[in-house]
Write a protein that holds these residues in place. Sequence first.
Motif, mmCIF file in Angstrom:
data_model
loop_
_atom_site.group_PDB
_atom_site.id
_atom_site.type_symbol
_atom_site.label_atom_id
_atom_site.label_comp_id
_atom_site.label_asym_id
_atom_site.label_seq_id
_atom_site.Cartn_x
_atom_site.Cartn_y
_atom_site.Cartn_z
ATOM 1 N N MET B 184 0.841 -1.205 0.000
ATOM 2 C CA MET B 184 0.000 0.000 0.000
ATOM 3 C C MET B 184 0.872 1.250 0.000
ATOM 4 N N ALA B 185 1.927 1.214 0.830
ATOM 5 C CA ALA B 185 2.838 2.359 0.910
ATOM 6 C C ALA B 185 3.618 2.504 -0.395
ATOM 7 N N LYS B 186 4.057 1.362 -0.888
ATOM 8 C CA LYS B 186 4.905 1.370 -2.086
ATOM 9 C C LYS B 186 4.159 1.894 -3.323
ATOM 10 N N SER B 188 1.390 3.698 -3.340
ATOM 11 C CA SER B 188 0.985 5.091 -3.128
ATOM 12 C C SER B 188 2.154 6.035 -3.372
#
Lengths: 267, 288
Positions: B184-186, B188
Amino acid sequence: MNGLTAWDRVELARSAERPTSLDYINYIFDDFIELHGDRYFGDDNAIVGGIAYLKGMPVTVIAQQKGRTTEENIKRNFGMPNPEGYRKAYRLMEQAEKFNRPVIHFVDTPGAYPGIGAEERGQGEAIAKNLMLMSGLKVPIISIVVGEGGSGGALAQAVADKVYMLENAIYSILSPEGFATILWKDANLKKEAAEMMKLTAKDLYQLKVIDGVINEPIGGMKVEDTLVFENIKYKLIKDLTELKKLKKNKLVDLRYKKYREMGKYDD
Amino acid sequence: MAIKDYLTKTKADFKKYQSRNQVREYRKSMGNKNLYVKCRKCNNSMYYKDIEQNNFVCTCGEYFRMHAKDRLNMIIDSTFIEFGSYEEFVNPLDFKDYNKKITGARTTSELDEAVITGYASIGGVRTVVIVMDSHFMMGSMGSVVGQKITRAVERATRHNYPVVAFIASGGARMQEGIMSLMQMAKTSAAFQRHHAAGNLYIPILTNPTYGGVTASFAMLGDIIIAEPNAMIGFAGKLVIEQTIKQELPEGFQTSEFLLEKGFIDLIVKREDLRDRLAKLLQLHKEAK
């Protein structure tokens, strides 16, 4: 503290005797001024945010806050933020960037609140916007998981240059109970789930999801364990001194690369 | 076998598959396109070919789930140049039998993973297209899905191309635990760079769009489109009901609900999607 099972740590992480985020904030920072509201809908008590000094250095502090008593927990929604909480965090991070203050997050949540209002007000969108903002924020960000790091609700405050966990904190895609229910259709297998999920600080350090583990006293962290607070304070000062030396673009590039490596399998 | 018997057989067989609502698997298993499919809403049987020609929409208006390749055919001008597709597999939790699950999903879906990515032109505009497919482990996002999306978005940023993404996902891939959360972080972060460089991103939310995918790139579009009556949310209905101990209102978490609450820009029917995308892409290209 060897000899503890993953489930033992889950219980320690959730223990009501554990310090809450405000205990850390009150010890570590000076002159903490709490700021309220997301400017759109309301003020979420599950997330506390404000400005303070860290040994003379102005910083922005944003924390997920649980309660200890039932009454406190109702006020804090058991540490489960609503979208307005994440939007308050967003606002304070933008403000920190404007005034060139580092951001320090304390993470302690079972997860983002799953309710009707939360969906109506865009829980997913609120979290997504934080991930996007944090991946490009031009000031240092440090996140410390002090208790439970529950899923996307935790990640929304944990895209950072340095992510630390307390020794008995946990951080996972969902609760061991939920994991066991979804994958094995049996919530009673929560202990087995906890073992295999790699949710302990040590496991996550080995997976390079976090940058360090902060030791706790035997038996788990208590409010009176000021030595641990001191250690955290020292770590924050040391890291921020280093991170502030970096050029802004370099800082953001390093953060990008760190997350780019996660789950990488080729190129 | 007489034709009559054949039809009887296929209708009976179809019942078996209907429960899973997997029209395509059914067709494939019979090795024949000239078969009936049944709409679970209106109960009408119709030829697969007719459904296909109608963008997988029943005459009653019910939307069938679509395969990634059919979605591509529905919107692109002509050719699709796929980015590296991998028979890659990672198992960060050493989850038992995860490899078997992946192998099974590859066989039934004819995909390597739950997403395909590549270049295509839409309305004459060169675009990076990302298509998730719920037939592959409910479109869940693990390390490979996260990596493929990230690389596709990075390519778009490098060339200043817009990104059009079909979202179809139950959320994070539980079998990969924390590593799926990190995707999710990557993803985004990759979209943040694409965004900061002034590029257009249009996600098209389809049924289902949930969990960690909703809480990351699905909601980060400049213009967010949804198919009619798709289910879109962060928490699943069951989780919410268990938490608040009450039933959810009618129409909760549908596209129409999200439009009313202000979280999507447009609801576009499949038949109009190609034209609508082309217009949006051209308009943004002209402004550059």
